[in-house]
Scaffold this motif. Sequence first.
Motif, PDB file in Angstrom:
ATOM      1  N   ILE A  14     -23.836 -21.808 -14.238  1.00  0.00           N
ATOM      2  CA  ILE A  14     -22.369 -21.816 -14.380  1.00  0.00           C
ATOM      3  C   ILE A  14     -21.852 -23.247 -14.361  1.00  0.00           C
ATOM      4  O   ILE A  14     -20.925 -23.605 -15.107  1.00  0.00           O
ATOM      5  CB  ILE A  14     -21.719 -20.982 -13.255  1.00  0.00           C
ATOM      6  CG1 ILE A  14     -22.049 -19.502 -13.443  1.00  0.00           C
ATOM      7  CG2 ILE A  14     -20.201 -21.184 -13.240  1.00  0.00           C
ATOM      8  CD1 ILE A  14     -21.617 -18.628 -12.285  1.00  0.00           C
ATOM      9  N   VAL A  18     -19.488 -24.973 -16.975  1.00  0.00           N
ATOM     10  CA  VAL A  18     -18.243 -25.601 -16.531  1.00  0.00           C
ATOM     11  C   VAL A  18     -18.136 -27.029 -17.080  1.00  0.00           C
ATOM     12  O   VAL A  18     -17.065 -27.456 -17.531  1.00  0.00           O
ATOM     13  CB  VAL A  18     -18.185 -25.614 -14.981  1.00  0.00           C
ATOM     14  CG1 VAL A  18     -17.151 -26.609 -14.462  1.00  0.00           C
ATOM     15  CG2 VAL A  18     -17.879 -24.214 -14.463  1.00  0.00           C
ATOM     16  N   GLY A  43     -13.497 -29.429 -16.031  1.00  0.00           N
ATOM     17  CA  GLY A  43     -14.073 -28.088 -15.996  1.00  0.00           C
ATOM     18  C   GLY A  43     -14.124 -27.511 -14.599  1.00  0.00           C
ATOM     19  O   GLY A  43     -13.868 -26.317 -14.395  1.00  0.00           O
ATOM     20  N   ALA A  47     -12.456 -24.033 -13.218  1.00  0.00           N
ATOM     21  CA  ALA A  47     -13.241 -22.980 -12.576  1.00  0.00           C
ATOM     22  C   ALA A  47     -12.689 -22.654 -11.185  1.00  0.00           C
ATOM     23  O   ALA A  47     -12.656 -21.486 -10.776  1.00  0.00           O
ATOM     24  CB  ALA A  47     -14.702 -23.408 -12.469  1.00  0.00           C
ATOM     25  N   ALA A  50      -9.862 -20.424 -11.542  1.00  0.00           N
ATOM     26  CA  ALA A  50     -10.313 -19.069 -11.867  1.00  0.00           C
ATOM     27  C   ALA A  50     -10.721 -18.313 -10.604  1.00  0.00           C
ATOM     28  O   ALA A  50     -10.396 -17.119 -10.440  1.00  0.00           O
ATOM     29  CB  ALA A  50     -11.481 -19.124 -12.856  1.00  0.00           C
ATOM     30  N   THR A  51     -11.420 -19.003  -9.687  1.00  0.00           N
ATOM     31  CA  THR A  51     -11.800 -18.337  -8.432  1.00  0.00           C
ATOM     32  C   THR A  51     -10.576 -18.053  -7.561  1.00  0.00           C
ATOM     33  O   THR A  51     -10.541 -17.068  -6.828  1.00  0.00           O
ATOM     34  CB  THR A  51     -12.813 -19.181  -7.643  1.00  0.00           C
ATOM     35  OG1 THR A  51     -12.232 -20.448  -7.299  1.00  0.00           O
ATOM     36  CG2 THR A  51     -14.072 -19.417  -8.458  1.00  0.00           C
ATOM     37  N   MET A 298     -15.930 -26.603  -8.625  1.00  0.00           N
ATOM     38  CA  MET A 298     -15.775 -25.177  -8.944  1.00  0.00           C
ATOM     39  C   MET A 298     -15.918 -24.306  -7.698  1.00  0.00           C
ATOM     40  O   MET A 298     -15.441 -23.166  -7.665  1.00  0.00           O
ATOM     41  CB  MET A 298     -16.787 -24.744 -10.010  1.00  0.00           C
ATOM     42  CG  MET A 298     -18.200 -24.555  -9.523  1.00  0.00           C
ATOM     43  SD  MET A 298     -19.330 -24.225 -10.891  1.00  0.00           S
ATOM     44  CE  MET A 298     -20.748 -23.542  -9.987  1.00  0.00           C
TER      45      MET A 298
END
Length: 401
Positions: A14, A18, A43, A47, A50-51, A298
């Motif tokens: 991932i 990312v 990136g 991410a 997104a979390t 991330m």
Amino acid sequence: MPAIEISGLLTFTIAIVVFFAGSGINRAIPPLGRFNIPEAVTGGLLAALATLIAYRVFDTAIVFDLAARDMLLLYFFTGIGLNARLDDLVAGGRPLLILLALTVLYLVIQNLIALGAVSLLDLPEGLAVFLGSASLIGGHGTTIAWAPLIAERFGVANALEVGIAVATLGLVLASLAGGPIARYLIARHHLRSEPGQEAIVGLPKPVNERADDDISHVSLLRTVLVLNVAILIAFGLEEAVEWTGLKLPMFVVCLLVGIALTNTVPRLLPRLAWPTRTRALALLSDLALNIFLAMSLMSMQLWSIGGLGLALVLVLAVQTVAAVAYIVFVVFPAMGRDYQAAVISAGFTGISLGATPTAIANMTAVTKAHGPSPRAFIILPLVSAFFIDIINAAAIGFLAR
């Protein structure tokens, strides 16, 4: 609350995705590239958002296995050490001492701002530690190490949460500020990299000429072998370092082992192919740094920042303004007002607000765009990852009395 645990291999995969996502965004939004924002930062922040959405909307926490990230950090700093030739260290003696003095001075300023904020905003006294150098210069590791003591001594139950939030936001701010600061200084003073300099991390873009040392599977495997041997030696020395009473992070031991090897082995075995200043080592160092940074960003749990109030935002705003002003008006002139000073200025955001890997990522983004500055990559890590940790521990101990 349910949690989704991501395995180490999937986390690593991932992180690569990312990075490519950040690279695509930087190309699609030209100002990000012009201001030297690292692809992994773009990136990684995407991410992390997104979390955060998964946490807020779907009531699910995403937890990444970061074991590979820690190993990448060792690879990266070992590579920095392997590039540290003795003549560079001797030449960098005076700038290193100047940067160390500047960093110590800023550590004092940062903690004075924290003490003033605690007083003006009527915050618990113990939080001054985590609104200053413990979280911002020290980062997550220092925060976690000191949180239990601060919580017990001052009765601050959420000391760890506040410290982690400050360290997290500082990491983001440092990642975003370093590139623009360097770009401003380079453009304003018409600075250029000195001709003939060699890249330590990453390859300049674009590469228009064929390099003297082509990258091949042999050169890559040779470089990985040397990196692994250096890291194994560092692990072997871990107990000896602890016996001296010094509490050094393993990546600092790897850095020092790399420096020792690169200044002895080529002299003892001159016919042995050694990876110092090769494209293979620059490429591997760049890979390790970018994936490390992508993983770090991330995996940030941004929801832990919520609910800490306007006070935290105000303090960090003041700390950021103070850091930027100090870099532009103090660090850059004191370091010589040249291209190396501009690169170090980009890295100083990592010292003052984020962490050493963030500092190196900022400098890497700048040197990829504007040309190498090898001494900057030797001077700054020695200050931020070695000397300042010792001084910061003394400062935190004074604040925690």
